[in-house]
Each structure stands twice: as C-alpha cells, then as structure tokens.
Design a protein around this motif. Structure first.
Motif, PDB file in Angstrom:
ATOM      1  N   GLY A  63       0.817  -1.208   0.000  1.00 38.45           N
ATOM      2  CA  GLY A  63       0.000   0.000   0.000  1.00 38.45           C
ATOM      3  C   GLY A  63       0.849   1.256   0.000  1.00 38.45           C
ATOM      4  N   TRP A  64       1.892   1.266   0.826  1.00 39.55           N
ATOM      5  CA  TRP A  64       2.803   2.409   0.850  1.00 39.55           C
ATOM      6  C   TRP A  64       3.537   2.555  -0.484  1.00 39.55           C
ATOM      7  CZ3 TRP A  64       2.188   6.047   4.142  1.00 39.55           C
ATOM      8  CH2 TRP A  64       1.725   5.782   5.420  1.00 39.55           C
ATOM      9  N   LEU A  65       3.865   1.422  -1.101  1.00 43.62           N
ATOM     10  CA  LEU A  65       4.543   1.451  -2.390  1.00 43.62           C
ATOM     11  C   LEU A  65       3.660   2.081  -3.457  1.00 43.62           C
ATOM     12  CD1 LEU A  65       7.100   0.454  -3.956  1.00 43.62           C
ATOM     13  CD2 LEU A  65       5.803  -1.605  -4.454  1.00 43.62           C
ATOM     14  N   LEU A  66       2.385   1.717  -3.452  1.00 43.39           N
ATOM     15  CA  LEU A  66       1.459   2.307  -4.420  1.00 43.39           C
ATOM     16  C   LEU A  66       1.321   3.810  -4.228  1.00 43.39           C
ATOM     17  CD1 LEU A  66      -1.441  -0.295  -4.573  1.00 43.39           C
ATOM     18  CD2 LEU A  66       0.073   0.375  -6.423  1.00 43.39           C
ATOM     19  N   SER A  67       1.141   4.224  -2.982  1.00 38.73           N
ATOM     20  CA  SER A  67       0.959   5.656  -2.746  1.00 38.73           C
ATOM     21  C   SER A  67       2.258   6.427  -2.961  1.00 38.73           C
ATOM     22  CB  SER A  67       0.425   5.903  -1.341  1.00 38.73           C
ATOM     23  OG  SER A  67       1.365   5.481  -0.380  1.00 38.73           O
ATOM     24  N   GLY A  68       3.383   5.821  -2.640  1.00 43.69           N
ATOM     25  CA  GLY A  68       4.663   6.500  -2.818  1.00 43.69           C
ATOM     26  C   GLY A  68       5.096   6.621  -4.260  1.00 43.69           C
ATOM     27  N   SER A  69       4.562   5.746  -5.121  1.00 46.85           N
ATOM     28  CA  SER A  69       4.972   5.789  -6.534  1.00 46.85           C
ATOM     29  C   SER A  69       4.551   7.102  -7.182  1.00 46.85           C
ATOM     30  CB  SER A  69       4.387   4.609  -7.293  1.00 46.85           C
ATOM     31  OG  SER A  69       2.982   4.739  -7.420  1.00 46.85           O
ATOM     32  N   PHE A  70       3.436   7.679  -6.762  1.00 45.46           N
ATOM     33  CA  PHE A  70       2.990   8.939  -7.349  1.00 45.46           C
ATOM     34  C   PHE A  70       3.999  10.043  -7.099  1.00 45.46           C
ATOM     35  CE2 PHE A  70      -1.314   7.045  -6.253  1.00 45.46           C
ATOM     36  CZ  PHE A  70      -1.484   6.514  -7.522  1.00 45.46           C
ATOM     37  N   ILE A  71       4.496  10.106  -5.886  1.00 42.35           N
ATOM     38  CA  ILE A  71       5.443  11.157  -5.523  1.00 42.35           C
ATOM     39  C   ILE A  71       6.803  10.914  -6.179  1.00 42.35           C
ATOM     40  CG2 ILE A  71       6.652  12.221  -3.582  1.00 42.35           C
ATOM     41  CD1 ILE A  71       4.109  11.397  -1.918  1.00 42.35           C
ATOM     42  N   VAL A  72       7.281   9.669  -6.102  1.00 33.20           N
ATOM     43  CA  VAL A  72       8.609   9.353  -6.641  1.00 33.20           C
ATOM     44  C   VAL A  72       8.643   9.571  -8.150  1.00 33.20           C
ATOM     45  CG1 VAL A  72      10.239   7.469  -7.021  1.00 33.20           C
ATOM     46  CG2 VAL A  72       9.198   7.775  -4.777  1.00 33.20           C
ATOM     47  N   GLU A  73       7.603   9.134  -8.856  1.00 39.04           N
ATOM     48  CA  GLU A  73       7.587   9.308 -10.311  1.00 39.04           C
ATOM     49  C   GLU A  73       7.538  10.780 -10.698  1.00 39.04           C
ATOM     50  OE1 GLU A  73       4.374   6.974 -11.818  1.00 39.04           O
ATOM     51  OE2 GLU A  73       5.283   5.092 -11.187  1.00 39.04           O
ATOM     52  N   THR A  74       6.847  11.578  -9.925  1.00 39.61           N
ATOM     53  CA  THR A  74       6.764  13.001 -10.226  1.00 39.61           C
ATOM     54  C   THR A  74       8.089  13.706  -9.932  1.00 39.61           C
ATOM     55  OG1 THR A  74       4.409  12.978  -9.702  1.00 39.61           O
ATOM     56  CG2 THR A  74       5.497  15.119  -9.757  1.00 39.61           C
ATOM     57  N   VAL A  75       8.682  13.392  -8.800  1.00 45.73           N
ATOM     58  CA  VAL A  75       9.927  14.060  -8.407  1.00 45.73           C
ATOM     59  C   VAL A  75      11.067  13.698  -9.356  1.00 45.73           C
ATOM     60  CG1 VAL A  75      11.693  14.147  -6.602  1.00 45.73           C
ATOM     61  CG2 VAL A  75       9.290  14.322  -5.994  1.00 45.73           C
ATOM     62  N   PHE A  76      11.165  12.421  -9.731  1.00 47.56           N
ATOM     63  CA  PHE A  76      12.287  11.974 -10.560  1.00 47.56           C
ATOM     64  C   PHE A  76      11.943  11.911 -12.045  1.00 47.56           C
ATOM     65  CE2 PHE A  76      13.353  10.223  -6.363  1.00 47.56           C
ATOM     66  CZ  PHE A  76      14.592  10.818  -6.215  1.00 47.56           C
ATOM     67  N   SER A  77      10.816  12.472 -12.454  1.00 49.30           N
ATOM     68  CA  SER A  77      10.393  12.548 -13.862  1.00 49.30           C
ATOM     69  C   SER A  77      10.409  11.183 -14.539  1.00 49.30           C
ATOM     70  CB  SER A  77      11.276  13.533 -14.637  1.00 49.30           C
ATOM     71  OG  SER A  77      11.180  14.812 -14.075  1.00 49.30           O
ATOM     72  N   GLY A  82       1.764   6.810 -11.599  1.00 54.91           N
ATOM     73  CA  GLY A  82       1.752   7.957 -10.693  1.00 54.91           C
ATOM     74  C   GLY A  82       1.914   9.279 -11.427  1.00 54.91           C
ATOM     75  N   SER A  83       2.900   9.377 -12.283  1.00 52.16           N
ATOM     76  CA  SER A  83       3.099  10.635 -13.012  1.00 52.16           C
ATOM     77  C   SER A  83       1.979  10.889 -14.009  1.00 52.16           C
ATOM     78  CB  SER A  83       4.455  10.623 -13.722  1.00 52.16           C
ATOM     79  OG  SER A  83       4.517   9.574 -14.652  1.00 52.16           O
ATOM     80  N   THR A  84       1.426   9.819 -14.585  1.00 54.45           N
ATOM     81  CA  THR A  84       0.290   9.971 -15.494  1.00 54.45           C
ATOM     82  C   THR A  84      -0.911  10.533 -14.744  1.00 54.45           C
ATOM     83  OG1 THR A  84       1.065   8.117 -16.825  1.00 54.45           O
ATOM     84  CG2 THR A  84      -1.238   8.756 -17.084  1.00 54.45           C
ATOM     85  N   LEU A  85      -1.142  10.031 -13.533  1.00 54.14           N
ATOM     86  CA  LEU A  85      -2.259  10.527 -12.739  1.00 54.14           C
ATOM     87  C   LEU A  85      -2.049  11.991 -12.342  1.00 54.14           C
ATOM     88  CD1 LEU A  85      -4.939  10.001 -11.301  1.00 54.14           C
ATOM     89  CD2 LEU A  85      -3.627   9.199  -9.347  1.00 54.14           C
ATOM     90  N   ILE A  86      -0.864  12.345 -11.938  1.00 56.77           N
ATOM     91  CA  ILE A  86      -0.584  13.735 -11.558  1.00 56.77           C
ATOM     92  C   ILE A  86      -0.779  14.659 -12.753  1.00 56.77           C
ATOM     93  CG2 ILE A  86       1.206  15.335 -10.737  1.00 56.77           C
ATOM     94  CD1 ILE A  86       0.170  13.471  -8.556  1.00 56.77           C
ATOM     95  N   GLN A  98     -10.148   9.128 -13.327  1.00 59.43           N
ATOM     96  CA  GLN A  98     -11.042   8.082 -12.827  1.00 59.43           C
ATOM     97  C   GLN A  98     -10.472   6.694 -13.108  1.00 59.43           C
ATOM     98  OE1 GLN A  98     -14.684   9.121 -14.827  1.00 59.43           O
ATOM     99  NE2 GLN A  98     -15.460  10.251 -13.044  1.00 59.43           N
ATOM    100  N   GLY A  99      -9.940   6.498 -14.301  1.00 65.12           N
ATOM    101  CA  GLY A  99      -9.363   5.201 -14.646  1.00 65.12           C
ATOM    102  C   GLY A  99      -8.140   4.864 -13.805  1.00 65.12           C
ATOM    103  N   ALA A 100      -7.280   5.844 -13.590  1.00 65.52           N
ATOM    104  CA  ALA A 100      -6.073   5.606 -12.794  1.00 65.52           C
ATOM    105  C   ALA A 100      -6.413   5.345 -11.334  1.00 65.52           C
ATOM    106  CB  ALA A 100      -5.124   6.793 -12.926  1.00 65.52           C
ATOM    107  N   VAL A 101      -7.358   6.106 -10.799  1.00 64.07           N
ATOM    108  CA  VAL A 101      -7.767   5.895  -9.408  1.00 64.07           C
ATOM    109  C   VAL A 101      -8.444   4.536  -9.267  1.00 64.07           C
ATOM    110  CG1 VAL A 101      -9.348   6.700  -7.608  1.00 64.07           C
ATOM    111  CG2 VAL A 101      -7.893   8.337  -8.813  1.00 64.07           C
TER     112      VAL A 101
END
Length: 129
Positions: A63-77, A82-86, A98-101
């Motif tokens: 669960g932490w890995l899923l939620s952390g992927s959004f931040i890590v993908e955005t920060v490290f491009s 995660g970055s697609t959702l952001i 909606q699809g990503a969530v």
C-alpha cells in the motif's frame, strides 16, 4: 509527510517486536514433550505464528509502495501510473483520473485479498466461508 511514514513504520515495527516478545521458546513445550526435533518445532509450530504479522507488514508495504509511486515518479520525472495521474489531474482529464484511481484502488484491494488468503494458507484455524 515524512513524519507520517516514520510513524507508520514505527508502529508496524513495534507490532512485530511485541509479537516476538510474546512468543517464548517454552510456548511449544508440548511438541518438545512429544519428542519432536527443534527444526520440526520451528517449521511446524513457530513459523506459522510468526508469519502472520510479517504477511500483514508486507501487505501494508505494498500500500505504501502504491501511494509513494505517485510522488517518486513526479519528483524523478519517471513515466508510470503515478506521473500519469498527476499530469491528468493538472490537465483536468477526468476520465484518465477516474481510470487511474480505479486501477490503483482495484490493485490495492487485490493485494489485501491476497494477504487475507495468505492468512488462511499460513494458519489453518482461519477459515473463510
């Protein structure tokens, strides 16, 4: 954010330590009295009891890995869900959001179902009807 992660990790570690302290070597005295080997006692009696909190922590880590992927993908491009959702949130692309969530939620639920099924495999006292 970092404090919340540290708090969750600390609580999970505390739970594991507490379980370990509650399980003493003399808890399996009946098996020793039956003449079973130390290896058999560890693999058959102690390991299933010790694996329950470990499987719980592994499920929480996914669960932490899923939620952390959004931040890590955005920060490290990095490109990923995660970055697609952001980017979809920034561009107000509602169907993509909606699809990503939905995909992330389904993945999280599947992981929790697998953890529950692993409980039933590890401990035969747990039964699902």
């Amino acid at each position: 954010m970092r404090a919340h992660l540290a708090l969750a990790e600390g609580l999970a570690h505390r739970s594991l330590q507490r379980r370990r302290l509650l399980r003493r070597p003399h808890d399996h005295g009946t098996a020793r009295a039956q003449g079973k080997t130390e290896r058999n006692i560890l693999l058959v009696h102690a390991l299933p009891n010790a694996l329950i909190p470990v499987v719980t922590i592994i499920g929480l880590q996914f669960g932490w890995l899923l939620s952390g992927s959004f931040i890590v993908e955005t920060v490290f491009s990095r490109q990923g869900l995660g970055s697609t959702l952001i980017n979809a949130i920034i561009d107000q692309d509602l169907p993509l959001v909606q699809g990503a969530v939905l995909m992330t939620s389904v993945l999280y639920v599947l992981i929790n179902i697998l953890v529950d099924l692993a409980y039933a495999l590890i401990d035969p006292r747990i039964r699902y009807s």
